[in-house]
Design a protein around this motif. Structure first.
Motif, mmCIF file in Angstrom:
data_model
loop_
_atom_site.group_PDB
_atom_site.id
_atom_site.type_symbol
_atom_site.label_atom_id
_atom_site.label_comp_id
_atom_site.label_asym_id
_atom_site.label_seq_id
_atom_site.Cartn_x
_atom_site.Cartn_y
_atom_site.Cartn_z
ATOM 1 N N ASN A 33 0.822 -1.213 0.000
ATOM 2 C CA ASN A 33 0.000 0.000 0.000
ATOM 3 C C ASN A 33 0.853 1.259 0.000
ATOM 4 O OD1 ASN A 33 -2.404 -1.438 0.005
ATOM 5 N ND2 ASN A 33 -2.616 -1.414 2.229
ATOM 6 N N GLY A 34 1.879 1.289 0.835
ATOM 7 C CA GLY A 34 2.748 2.460 0.861
ATOM 8 C C GLY A 34 3.539 2.622 -0.418
ATOM 9 N N ALA A 35 4.000 1.498 -0.976
ATOM 10 C CA ALA A 35 4.818 1.556 -2.193
ATOM 11 C C ALA A 35 4.030 2.094 -3.380
ATOM 12 C CB ALA A 35 5.366 0.160 -2.512
ATOM 13 N N VAL A 36 2.794 1.615 -3.558
ATOM 14 C CA VAL A 36 2.016 2.105 -4.701
ATOM 15 C C VAL A 36 1.557 3.541 -4.481
ATOM 16 C CG1 VAL A 36 1.261 -0.171 -5.485
ATOM 17 C CG2 VAL A 36 -0.144 1.076 -3.832
ATOM 18 N N ALA A 37 1.296 3.915 -3.238
ATOM 19 C CA ALA A 37 0.946 5.305 -2.956
ATOM 20 C C ALA A 37 2.104 6.223 -3.320
ATOM 21 C CB ALA A 37 0.563 5.462 -1.486
ATOM 22 N N ALA A 38 3.316 5.836 -2.944
ATOM 23 C CA ALA A 38 4.496 6.643 -3.268
ATOM 24 C C ALA A 38 4.722 6.727 -4.769
ATOM 25 C CB ALA A 38 5.729 6.057 -2.579
ATOM 26 N N ALA A 39 4.605 5.600 -5.464
ATOM 27 C CA ALA A 39 4.826 5.588 -6.908
ATOM 28 C C ALA A 39 3.795 6.440 -7.635
ATOM 29 C CB ALA A 39 4.792 4.154 -7.427
ATOM 30 N N SER A 40 2.540 6.336 -7.236
ATOM 31 C CA SER A 40 1.475 7.102 -7.872
ATOM 32 C C SER A 40 1.649 8.598 -7.645
ATOM 33 C CB SER A 40 0.123 6.641 -7.316
ATOM 34 O OG SER A 40 -0.939 7.427 -7.819
ATOM 35 N N LEU A 41 1.930 8.993 -6.409
ATOM 36 C CA LEU A 41 2.072 10.418 -6.092
ATOM 37 C C LEU A 41 3.325 11.018 -6.717
ATOM 38 C CD1 LEU A 41 1.006 10.351 -2.326
ATOM 39 C CD2 LEU A 41 -0.339 11.184 -4.269
ATOM 40 N N ILE B 231 -4.744 3.636 5.512
ATOM 41 C CA ILE B 231 -5.089 2.600 4.541
ATOM 42 C C ILE B 231 -5.212 1.270 5.278
ATOM 43 C CG2 ILE B 231 -4.504 1.499 2.358
ATOM 44 C CD1 ILE B 231 -2.668 3.843 1.744
ATOM 45 N N PHE B 232 -6.393 0.655 5.166
ATOM 46 C CA PHE B 232 -6.675 -0.610 5.845
ATOM 47 C C PHE B 232 -6.824 -1.732 4.829
ATOM 48 C CE2 PHE B 232 -8.200 2.712 8.632
ATOM 49 C CZ PHE B 232 -7.837 2.291 9.899
ATOM 50 N N GLY B 233 -6.409 -2.952 5.238
ATOM 51 C CA GLY B 233 -6.655 -4.142 4.435
ATOM 52 C C GLY B 233 -5.946 -4.112 3.104
ATOM 53 N N GLY B 234 -6.590 -4.731 2.113
ATOM 54 C CA GLY B 234 -6.048 -4.757 0.764
ATOM 55 C C GLY B 234 -5.217 -5.992 0.480
ATOM 56 N N LYS B 235 -4.888 -6.150 -0.782
ATOM 57 C CA LYS B 235 -4.051 -7.264 -1.237
ATOM 58 C C LYS B 235 -3.316 -6.817 -2.488
ATOM 59 C CE LYS B 235 -6.328 -10.779 -3.224
ATOM 60 N NZ LYS B 235 -5.725 -11.746 -2.367
ATOM 61 N N LEU B 236 -2.315 -7.552 -2.829
ATOM 62 C CA LEU B 236 -1.461 -7.169 -3.957
ATOM 63 C C LEU B 236 -2.250 -6.998 -5.256
ATOM 64 C CD1 LEU B 236 2.049 -8.480 -4.690
ATOM 65 C CD2 LEU B 236 0.377 -8.531 -6.523
ATOM 66 N N THR B 237 -3.240 -7.864 -5.488
ATOM 67 C CA THR B 237 -4.007 -7.800 -6.728
ATOM 68 C C THR B 237 -4.602 -6.420 -6.952
ATOM 69 O OG1 THR B 237 -4.590 -10.116 -6.362
ATOM 70 C CG2 THR B 237 -5.820 -8.935 -8.055
ATOM 71 N N ASP B 238 -5.035 -5.780 -5.881
ATOM 72 C CA ASP B 238 -5.778 -4.522 -5.979
ATOM 73 C C ASP B 238 -4.891 -3.299 -5.823
ATOM 74 O OD1 ASP B 238 -8.281 -3.365 -6.406
ATOM 75 O OD2 ASP B 238 -8.672 -3.118 -4.278
ATOM 76 N N CYS B 239 -3.573 -3.475 -5.932
ATOM 77 C CA CYS B 239 -2.653 -2.399 -5.550
ATOM 78 C C CYS B 239 -2.773 -1.149 -6.427
ATOM 79 C CB CYS B 239 -1.221 -2.910 -5.538
ATOM 80 S SG CYS B 239 -0.569 -3.431 -7.144
ATOM 81 N N ILE B 240 -3.017 -1.314 -7.721
ATOM 82 C CA ILE B 240 -3.093 -0.148 -8.607
ATOM 83 C C ILE B 240 -4.260 0.753 -8.212
ATOM 84 C CG2 ILE B 240 -3.333 0.640 -10.990
ATOM 85 C CD1 ILE B 240 -0.680 -0.792 -10.328
ATOM 86 N N ASN B 241 -5.382 0.133 -7.819
ATOM 87 C CA ASN B 241 -6.533 0.922 -7.373
ATOM 88 C C ASN B 241 -6.202 1.730 -6.128
ATOM 89 O OD1 ASN B 241 -8.336 0.066 -9.397
ATOM 90 N ND2 ASN B 241 -8.782 -1.816 -8.290
ATOM 91 N N VAL B 242 -5.424 1.142 -5.220
ATOM 92 C CA VAL B 242 -5.017 1.876 -4.018
ATOM 93 C C VAL B 242 -4.206 3.108 -4.404
ATOM 94 C CG1 VAL B 242 -3.621 1.777 -1.915
ATOM 95 C CG2 VAL B 242 -5.087 -0.154 -2.533
ATOM 96 N N GLY B 243 -3.249 2.945 -5.318
ATOM 97 C CA GLY B 243 -2.444 4.081 -5.756
ATOM 98 C C GLY B 243 -3.278 5.183 -6.384
ATOM 99 N N ASP B 244 -4.240 4.800 -7.213
ATOM 100 C CA ASP B 244 -5.110 5.799 -7.852
ATOM 101 C C ASP B 244 -5.997 6.508 -6.840
ATOM 102 O OD1 ASP B 244 -4.193 5.392 -10.455
ATOM 103 O OD2 ASP B 244 -5.658 3.821 -10.882
ATOM 104 N N GLU B 245 -6.555 5.751 -5.904
ATOM 105 C CA GLU B 245 -7.446 6.344 -4.909
ATOM 106 C C GLU B 245 -6.698 7.315 -3.998
ATOM 107 O OE1 GLU B 245 -9.743 3.343 -2.845
ATOM 108 O OE2 GLU B 245 -10.038 2.236 -4.713
#
Length: 539
Positions: A27-35, A368-382
């Motif tokens: 979650n942190g990694a995709v948030a950083a990459a997206s931002l 950011i709560f929960g989540g899984k690797l499959t859904d990581c791109i959506n986390v970054g976008d959100e």
């Protein structure tokens, strides 16, 4: 790009950030990459190594969530299948289709035809992106997979999902790298000791855990992406949230290769839950358990081991039963399951892995709560949408912030490989050519490795016995992958400790040489620490 810890810690102390992310899991990694891709001045710290907890203990699957059909979470399955397809499309070297073979035992809670209809529905939810499911008779199952015990089985079927060719933590680290290439300031082994909101900004007292040096980080916005520790960290920052976590423990054991085929064998364990036999290079991974635990701090128990071994021995046709002595390595982690705070005690078994993001606009704080690797791109976008709503300026464009380099870049790389016959230098016994390994693991940076080998062909030599690391890679890793301990290299940047017995690695030829390259005068201390560790392998 800067993946130099010393320089990055200096920058974190000197520069005021738009966003600081706590936690370097998925979650942190995709948030950083997206931002970072959108021009946000972002920092990321983790008190341990990147992907050091849940994000290094998964089943290495990008899974569309077929089991959620049973609980009628159709929207979630639709979303996860779409996300899985997106990962396969944009990471074709890393996330690849894999066939699952499932048997249904006599007396199962649903008829076989009904379960098979579920796989067809799953394929439709997946937009026909993968191969179609196939119904299998007992005889066909035995022909496809002699290792499956068909006694007691009614029938079975094949369907598709996706699989990480490397380990989960390597996949996460590549998002960290992508963020750093877009000027994110990232550092592992940096702990947030205290964080308070003062004068419309967050003031974070941080500590470099490698030397106990304290320093201060300032940021307009704080993101808590600490995985299992989200609730604990929020208590420290006095944040009240709509969600909190429950924990489910998952254990995987590695044994010698069971199936000659590259497919996942999926069963329903003795307690009715899904149980996998997963390919892992030249080995096999079996599991997982699914037990509610109170704390994220958990470990593999004898009961866990016996549960997995008993189910494997019951469901598989083996030359001899698996015992504890057959366990090469084991890993254990918790799945943080997001639950609405007002729900109180939930049916945790029914909880899905969907994520939730809580926002405190007044404090500019995100959890950011929960989540899984499959859904990581959506986390970054959100997360990017939320940060923009918090009035942090960013550059929006149609350019993707994720994915492998463009096809023409890969074609150029493969051209260089072919021109200089790099693949002919692949170390004996390697599971794949150097070109495939380099491209998948390092992307555009693979050009640097090829150039190093062109200048000195000895750089293609094996650096560490029992692994596939070349000296070209060790040189690159030493300068660019923030290796603080041997665990970082052999457990998270690669899956070496997951497929090689500890005693073999402890005494592997080349361990001293690569330790000196990585740690200089501290090499002996780092080797002693590594040899003294038991938490990633069978005790």
């Amino acid at each position: 790009m800067s993946l130099n810890r010393t320089n990055n810690i200096k920058q974190l102390a000197e520069e005021e950030l738009d966003v600081l992310i706590l936690g370097g899991g998925i979650n942190g990694a995709v948030a950083a990459a997206s931002l970072a891709a959108k021009g946000v001045k972002v920092g990321l710290i983790d008190k341990g190594d990147f992907a050091g907890a849940t994000s290094s203990n998964s089943s290495n699957l990008a899974w569309g969530g077929i089991k959620y059909l049973e609980s009628h979470e159709y929207r979630l399955v639709n979303k996860l299948c779409k996300s899985r397809n997106n990962l396969m499309k944009h990471y074709p070297s890393s996330v690849t289709e894999v066939r699952f073979l499932t048997t249904i035992q006599k007396g199962f809670r649903f008829p076989v035809w009904f379960v098979f209809m579920g796989t067809l529905a799953y394929w439709l939810f997946g937009r026909l992106f993968t191969m179609a499911p196939k119904y299998l008779t007992r005889n066909t199952i035995k022909q496809l997979e002699p290792s499956i015990k068909v006694t007691g089985a009614q029938a079975g079927f094949e369907y598709s999902d996706a699989f990480l060719k490397d380990n989960d933590s390597r996949f996460v680290f590549n998002f960290i790298t992508a963020a750093a290439k877009k000027s994110a300031i990232v550092a592992n082994y940096v702990e947030s000791v205290n964080a308070v909101r003062e004068n419309d900004q967050w003031v974070i007292q941080a500590k470099d855990k490698t030397n106990d040096q304290a320093f201060t980080i300032k940021a307009k916005t704080l993101i808590n992406a600490c995985g299992p520790l989200v609730d604990q960290v929020n208590k420290g920052t006095k944040q009240k949230t709509s969600h909190h976590h429950l924990f489910s423990k998952g254990v995987h054991l590695t044994v010698d290769r069971i199936s000659k085929e590259h497919r996942v064998l999926a069963f329903f364990a003795s307690d009715g839950r899904l149980f996998f036999v997963l390919p892992m290079g030249s080995k096999t991974c079996i599991g997982t358990t699914d037990n509610q635990v109170e704390s994220h701090q958990t470990s593999v128990t004898d009961e866990d081991r016996q549960f997995i071994l008993d189910n494997a021995n019951t469901l598989l046709e083996l030359d001899k039963p698996l015992t504890k002595d057959d366990i090469i390595a084991e890993r254990c982690g918790v799945r943080p399951l997001a639950i609405e705070a007002e729900e109180g005690v939930a049916d945790w078994v029914a909880l899905s892995r969907k994520h939730a993001i809580d926002v405190n606009k007044a404090d500019k704080h995100i959890s950011i709560f929960g989540g899984k690797l499959t859904d990581c791109i959506n986390v970054g976008d959100e997360v990017a949408d939320i940060i923009e709503d918090l009035e942090i300026s960013m550059n929006r464009s149609d350019a993707l912030w994720y994915g492998e380099p463009a096809d023409q870049v890969k074609a150029k790389f493969m051209g260089e490989v072919e021109e200089f016959n790099i693949d002919k230098l692949t170390p004996k016994g390697a599971l794949e050519p150097l070109s495939s390994r380099f491209w998948r693991r390092y992307g555009e940076d693979a050009f640097v490795l090829v150039e190093a080998i062109k200048q000195n062909p000895a750089k293609a030599n094996l650096a560490l016995e029992h692994t596939e690391f070349t000296w070209a890679e060790i040189d690159w890793v030493a300068e660019n992958e923030m290796i603080v301990n041997l665990d970082d290299l052999l457990r998270r940047r690669s899956k070496a400790t997951l497929v090689i017995r500890k005693e073999l690695l402890d005494n592997a030829e080349g361990l001293e040489a690569i330790s000196k390259r990585l740690f200089g005068d501290d090499a002996q201390q780092k080797m002693d620490e590594f040899r003294g560790r038991t938490n990633f392998n069978r005790i």
